[in-house]
Design a protein around this motif. Structure first.
Motif, PDB file in Angstrom:
ATOM      1  N   PRO A  19       0.850  -1.199   0.000  1.00 10.93           N
ATOM      2  CA  PRO A  19       0.000   0.000   0.000  1.00 10.93           C
ATOM      3  C   PRO A  19       0.879   1.239   0.000  1.00 10.93           C
ATOM      4  O   PRO A  19       1.927   1.273   0.655  1.00 10.93           O
ATOM      5  CB  PRO A  19      -0.800  -0.110   1.296  1.00 10.93           C
ATOM      6  CG  PRO A  19      -0.050  -1.065   2.147  1.00 10.93           C
ATOM      7  CD  PRO A  19       0.727  -1.957   1.229  1.00 10.93           C
ATOM      8  N   LEU A  20       0.486   2.232  -0.771  1.00 13.20           N
ATOM      9  CA  LEU A  20       1.253   3.463  -0.838  1.00 13.20           C
ATOM     10  C   LEU A  20       0.896   4.371   0.329  1.00 13.20           C
ATOM     11  O   LEU A  20      -0.239   4.402   0.777  1.00 13.20           O
ATOM     12  CB  LEU A  20       0.975   4.197  -2.146  1.00 13.20           C
ATOM     13  CG  LEU A  20       1.407   3.497  -3.417  1.00 13.20           C
ATOM     14  CD1 LEU A  20       1.092   4.369  -4.625  1.00 13.20           C
ATOM     15  CD2 LEU A  20       2.882   3.185  -3.389  1.00 13.20           C
ATOM     16  N   VAL A  21       1.879   5.125   0.776  1.00  9.90           N
ATOM     17  CA  VAL A  21       1.677   6.105   1.835  1.00  9.90           C
ATOM     18  C   VAL A  21       2.138   7.449   1.287  1.00  9.90           C
ATOM     19  O   VAL A  21       3.241   7.568   0.763  1.00  9.90           O
ATOM     20  CB  VAL A  21       2.479   5.736   3.102  1.00  9.90           C
ATOM     21  CG1 VAL A  21       2.307   6.794   4.171  1.00  9.90           C
ATOM     22  CG2 VAL A  21       2.061   4.374   3.618  1.00  9.90           C
ATOM     23  N   CYS A  22       1.291   8.453   1.390  1.00  9.00           N
ATOM     24  CA  CYS A  22       1.628   9.787   0.902  1.00  9.00           C
ATOM     25  C   CYS A  22       2.810  10.336   1.695  1.00  9.00           C
ATOM     26  O   CYS A  22       2.798  10.331   2.932  1.00  9.00           O
ATOM     27  CB  CYS A  22       0.427  10.717   1.036  1.00  9.00           C
ATOM     28  SG  CYS A  22       0.765  12.407   0.459  1.00  9.00           S
ATOM     29  N   ALA A  23       3.836  10.800   0.981  1.00  8.05           N
ATOM     30  CA  ALA A  23       5.039  11.328   1.617  1.00  8.05           C
ATOM     31  C   ALA A  23       4.787  12.667   2.315  1.00  8.05           C
ATOM     32  O   ALA A  23       5.583  13.090   3.139  1.00  8.05           O
ATOM     33  CB  ALA A  23       6.148  11.494   0.577  1.00  8.05           C
ATOM     34  N   ARG A  24       3.670  13.305   2.002  1.00  5.47           N
ATOM     35  CA  ARG A  24       3.381  14.613   2.602  1.00  5.47           C
ATOM     36  C   ARG A  24       2.435  14.505   3.794  1.00  5.47           C
ATOM     37  O   ARG A  24       2.725  14.998   4.864  1.00  5.47           O
ATOM     38  CB  ARG A  24       2.800  15.550   1.555  1.00  5.47           C
ATOM     39  CG  ARG A  24       2.580  16.943   2.065  1.00  5.47           C
ATOM     40  CD  ARG A  24       2.324  17.893   0.913  1.00  5.47           C
ATOM     41  NE  ARG A  24       2.050  19.217   1.384  1.00  5.47           N
ATOM     42  CZ  ARG A  24       2.971  20.123   1.650  1.00  5.47           C
ATOM     43  NH1 ARG A  24       4.232  19.827   1.488  1.00  5.47           N
ATOM     44  NH2 ARG A  24       2.627  21.321   2.062  1.00  5.47           N
ATOM     45  N   CYS A  25       1.291  13.833   3.622  1.00 10.47           N
ATOM     46  CA  CYS A  25       0.281  13.807   4.688  1.00 10.47           C
ATOM     47  C   CYS A  25       0.149  12.460   5.398  1.00 10.47           C
ATOM     48  O   CYS A  25      -0.506  12.370   6.426  1.00 10.47           O
ATOM     49  CB  CYS A  25      -1.079  14.227   4.138  1.00 10.47           C
ATOM     50  SG  CYS A  25      -1.864  12.994   3.065  1.00 10.47           S
ATOM     51  N   GLY A  26       0.753  11.405   4.837  1.00  8.29           N
ATOM     52  CA  GLY A  26       0.704  10.097   5.484  1.00  8.29           C
ATOM     53  C   GLY A  26      -0.515   9.262   5.148  1.00  8.29           C
ATOM     54  O   GLY A  26      -0.684   8.173   5.689  1.00  8.29           O
ATOM     55  N   ARG A  45      12.198   7.229  -3.783  1.00 10.49           N
ATOM     56  CA  ARG A  45      10.885   7.229  -4.428  1.00 10.49           C
ATOM     57  C   ARG A  45       9.848   7.746  -3.449  1.00 10.49           C
ATOM     58  O   ARG A  45       9.791   7.298  -2.299  1.00 10.49           O
ATOM     59  CB  ARG A  45      10.512   5.821  -4.858  1.00 10.49           C
ATOM     60  CG  ARG A  45      11.399   5.279  -5.922  1.00 10.49           C
ATOM     61  CD  ARG A  45      10.998   3.873  -6.257  1.00 10.49           C
ATOM     62  NE  ARG A  45      11.879   3.364  -7.281  1.00 10.49           N
ATOM     63  CZ  ARG A  45      11.501   2.516  -8.213  1.00 10.49           C
ATOM     64  NH1 ARG A  45      10.279   2.050  -8.232  1.00 10.49           N
ATOM     65  NH2 ARG A  45      12.356   2.109  -9.112  1.00 10.49           N
ATOM     66  N   ARG A  46       9.042   8.682  -3.917  1.00  9.90           N
ATOM     67  CA  ARG A  46       7.994   9.254  -3.067  1.00  9.90           C
ATOM     68  C   ARG A  46       6.693   9.298  -3.839  1.00  9.90           C
ATOM     69  O   ARG A  46       6.674   9.574  -5.032  1.00  9.90           O
ATOM     70  CB  ARG A  46       8.379  10.654  -2.616  1.00  9.90           C
ATOM     71  CG  ARG A  46       9.627  10.627  -1.772  1.00  9.90           C
ATOM     72  CD  ARG A  46       9.989  11.964  -1.290  1.00  9.90           C
ATOM     73  NE  ARG A  46      11.252  11.848  -0.563  1.00  9.90           N
ATOM     74  CZ  ARG A  46      11.745  12.784   0.180  1.00  9.90           C
ATOM     75  NH1 ARG A  46      11.121  13.913   0.310  1.00  9.90           N
ATOM     76  NH2 ARG A  46      12.890  12.602   0.807  1.00  9.90           N
TER      77      ARG A  46
END
Length: 69
Positions: A19-26, A45-46
């Motif tokens: 699952p991807l996690v947003c690098a800015r807001c989580g 990678r972000r």
């Protein structure tokens, strides 16, 4: 679990994507995420969710070389 000689345990098995996690807001992505933004920053990678991508579009475009726009 056993493996065939010279083979790996992963051959022929489908794995679930992480699952991807947003690098800015989580924010954690569940399922399909076609509207997320992918970036490589300092070799890392972000991924950014749709909301963060939209909120920061001008900053994202501002970092692109002029040949991209």
């Amino acid at each position: 679990m056993t493996s065939h000689p010279g083979g790996s345990d992963d051959e022929g098995s489908a794995t679930e994507p992480e699952p991807l996690v947003c690098a800015r807001c989580g924010f954690r992505a569940e399922g399909s995420r076609p509207t997320w933004t992918f970036s490589v920053e300092d070799g890392a990678r972000r991924h950014y969710c749709e909301t963060c991508s939209r909120d920061n579009l001008r900053a994202i475009e501002g970092r692109l070389d002029s040949r991209w726009w």
